[in-house]
Design an enzyme around this catalytic site. Sequence first.
Site, PDB file in Angstrom:
ATOM      1  N   ASN A 126       0.807  -1.225   0.000  1.00  0.00           N
ATOM      2  CA  ASN A 126       0.000   0.000   0.000  1.00  0.00           C
ATOM      3  C   ASN A 126       0.841   1.277   0.000  1.00  0.00           C
ATOM      4  OD1 ASN A 126       0.824  -0.610   2.616  1.00  0.00           O
ATOM      5  ND2 ASN A 126      -1.075   0.094   3.574  1.00  0.00           N
ATOM      6  N   GLY A 201       2.680  -5.675   7.300  1.00  0.00           N
ATOM      7  CA  GLY A 201       1.763  -6.502   6.534  1.00  0.00           C
ATOM      8  C   GLY A 201       0.675  -7.092   7.410  1.00  0.00           C
ATOM      9  N   SER A 202       0.204  -8.273   7.024  1.00  0.00           N
ATOM     10  CA  SER A 202      -0.949  -8.884   7.684  1.00  0.00           C
ATOM     11  C   SER A 202      -0.557  -9.607   8.969  1.00  0.00           C
ATOM     12  CB  SER A 202      -1.619  -9.877   6.735  1.00  0.00           C
ATOM     13  OG  SER A 202      -0.803 -11.018   6.544  1.00  0.00           O
ATOM     14  N   VAL A 203      -1.550  -9.824   9.832  1.00  0.00           N
ATOM     15  CA  VAL A 203      -1.326 -10.534  11.089  1.00  0.00           C
ATOM     16  C   VAL A 203      -0.861 -11.975  10.852  1.00  0.00           C
ATOM     17  CG1 VAL A 203      -2.442 -11.422  13.176  1.00  0.00           C
ATOM     18  CG2 VAL A 203      -2.881  -9.070  12.434  1.00  0.00           C
ATOM     19  N   PRO A 204      -1.522 -12.755   9.969  1.00  0.00           N
ATOM     20  CA  PRO A 204      -1.061 -14.143   9.765  1.00  0.00           C
ATOM     21  C   PRO A 204       0.395 -14.232   9.319  1.00  0.00           C
ATOM     22  CG  PRO A 204      -3.241 -13.837   8.813  1.00  0.00           C
ATOM     23  CD  PRO A 204      -2.749 -12.478   9.191  1.00  0.00           C
ATOM     24  N   THR A 205       0.804 -13.343   8.408  1.00  0.00           N
ATOM     25  CA  THR A 205       2.199 -13.360   7.957  1.00  0.00           C
ATOM     26  C   THR A 205       3.128 -12.904   9.076  1.00  0.00           C
ATOM     27  OG1 THR A 205       1.461 -12.870   5.705  1.00  0.00           O
ATOM     28  CG2 THR A 205       3.794 -12.566   6.166  1.00  0.00           C
ATOM     29  N   GLU A 223       4.544  -4.384  12.209  1.00  0.00           N
ATOM     30  CA  GLU A 223       3.488  -3.379  12.028  1.00  0.00           C
ATOM     31  C   GLU A 223       2.405  -4.071  11.222  1.00  0.00           C
ATOM     32  OE1 GLU A 223       0.965  -1.251  10.800  1.00  0.00           O
ATOM     33  OE2 GLU A 223       2.341  -0.340   9.357  1.00  0.00           O
ATOM     34  N   CYS A 257      -3.550   0.395   6.847  1.00  0.00           N
ATOM     35  CA  CYS A 257      -3.672  -0.439   8.045  1.00  0.00           C
ATOM     36  C   CYS A 257      -4.251   0.300   9.240  1.00  0.00           C
ATOM     37  CB  CYS A 257      -2.311  -1.035   8.396  1.00  0.00           C
ATOM     38  SG  CYS A 257      -1.005   0.198   8.526  1.00  0.00           S
ATOM     39  N   GLU A 360     -10.698  -6.804   9.427  1.00  0.00           N
ATOM     40  CA  GLU A 360     -10.082  -5.772   8.587  1.00  0.00           C
ATOM     41  C   GLU A 360     -10.422  -6.038   7.125  1.00  0.00           C
ATOM     42  OE1 GLU A 360      -5.839  -3.473   8.280  1.00  0.00           O
ATOM     43  OE2 GLU A 360      -5.776  -5.652   8.488  1.00  0.00           O
ATOM     44  N   GLU A 437       8.079   2.495  14.450  1.00  0.00           N
ATOM     45  CA  GLU A 437       8.769   3.123  13.340  1.00  0.00           C
ATOM     46  C   GLU A 437       8.643   4.629  13.514  1.00  0.00           C
ATOM     47  OE1 GLU A 437       9.089   0.685   9.773  1.00  0.00           O
ATOM     48  OE2 GLU A 437       6.980   0.224  10.063  1.00  0.00           O
TER      49      GLU A 437
END
Length: 463
Positions: A126, A201-205, A223, A257, A360, A437
């Site tokens: 994004n 990125g995503s929570v699962p990753t 993040e 996000c 999300e 960050e």
Amino acid sequence: FKMCPGRVISKLLCSGEKEVDLAVQSAKAAFKIWSQMSGMERSRVLLEAARIIREQREEIATLETINNGKSIFEARVDIDISWQCLEYYAGLAGSLAGEHVQLPGGSFGYTRREPLGVCVGIGAWNYPFQIACWKSAPALACGNAMVFKPSPFTPISVVRLAEIFTEAGVPKGLFNVVQGGVATGQFLCHHPDVAKISFTGSVPTGIKIMEMAAKGIKPVTLELGGKSPLIIFSDCALENAVNGALMANFLTQGEVCCNGTRVFVERKILDVFTKEVVKRTQKIKIGDPLLEDTRMGALINRPHLDRVQGFIKQAKEQGAEVLCGGDLYVPDDPKLKNGYYMRPCVLGNCTDDMTCVKEEIFGPVMSILPFDTEEEVVERANNTKFGLAGGVFTRDIQKAHRVVAALKAGMCFINNYNISPVELPFGGYKASGFGRENGRAAIEYYSQLKTVCVEMGDVESVF
């Protein structure tokens, strides 16, 4: 450049284990040179990189728009934030230091702030260029090297950043780019010479990256996602609150996000607020993101567009009302007919247990929920596994500070939303990740402290 959605604009080879190792070894060699330079020397190089980005703002923004699909108007802001980030950490590079502590008998101790080594950055699609700057600027300021893997959906603009760092004078290989998906990321996370991993990125990753990093006891910054609350009190400045709700939901086609997608509105102003938000949402100009008046471009790809559409379909099935948008959009320009466009959507009649409110969506979908009391809305706002951001609109400044203090979220906004000053740390609570960050806080995550004790007298042995 011309915008032709659905057309292949470039092909890149995925980096395998061999290429990842070459990138890490190259960064490791560059680290030996870079880490021995003074903070002021590193500062000058980062300032030069910032200057190049600033001067090439239009070219890089155009590249980013083609890379991602966001409007050129937004892409320019991303590039401005990027060079500001490099300038900010250039300013800090020369000030990084430890401290001296006086001990009894003339002895003393001191601390050294030292770099970690080769850091890995894994970016999202994004904000491809901006995220790469957010990760590389503090890493390089602290004396580290970085190997960066962009999302396979947006691989292009980060390569330009690597070229800019080289032009600015970093040692060859200090900022390396590898391309690829899951396999490439796994090779990076498992590499024995990688000292730290920073992922957006995503929570699962994020969970998988944390598991891989644990095997090598590597520190991580994560993040991740969000389902952030935006709380609109009846004593707000209505026009300002409406603007805030639009900013909190529709930037980058809603693919942000920290978006405030759960919009809690005090019941007294629910109707007037909703009416104004719908009116403004329907006026958002969709289309060719390279045109100056476009405010919403295309979503990242077809599977993601289908996923967002699925959330809207499910919301209707669960009783939500589509107040506007949510359907596919086909621009008049025939070149854009295959683009991944949709009209921004506002959902009414929402309840906390609906999937569209709990999960999300990562698309231009706003859910509006009424509330009656401050205590009630704070409890509902915090009833989520996420904790990335939160916002409050009110003229009562005491109430504003009281509510943000109660929100379990890492980034809070009062009477604004989705601004990202590089001077302030950014990151989440709970499943939204940890580490920060930006700001001075990021220095802590890209450096380590060494303690030195110096004895000025004779050692007193107990043996």
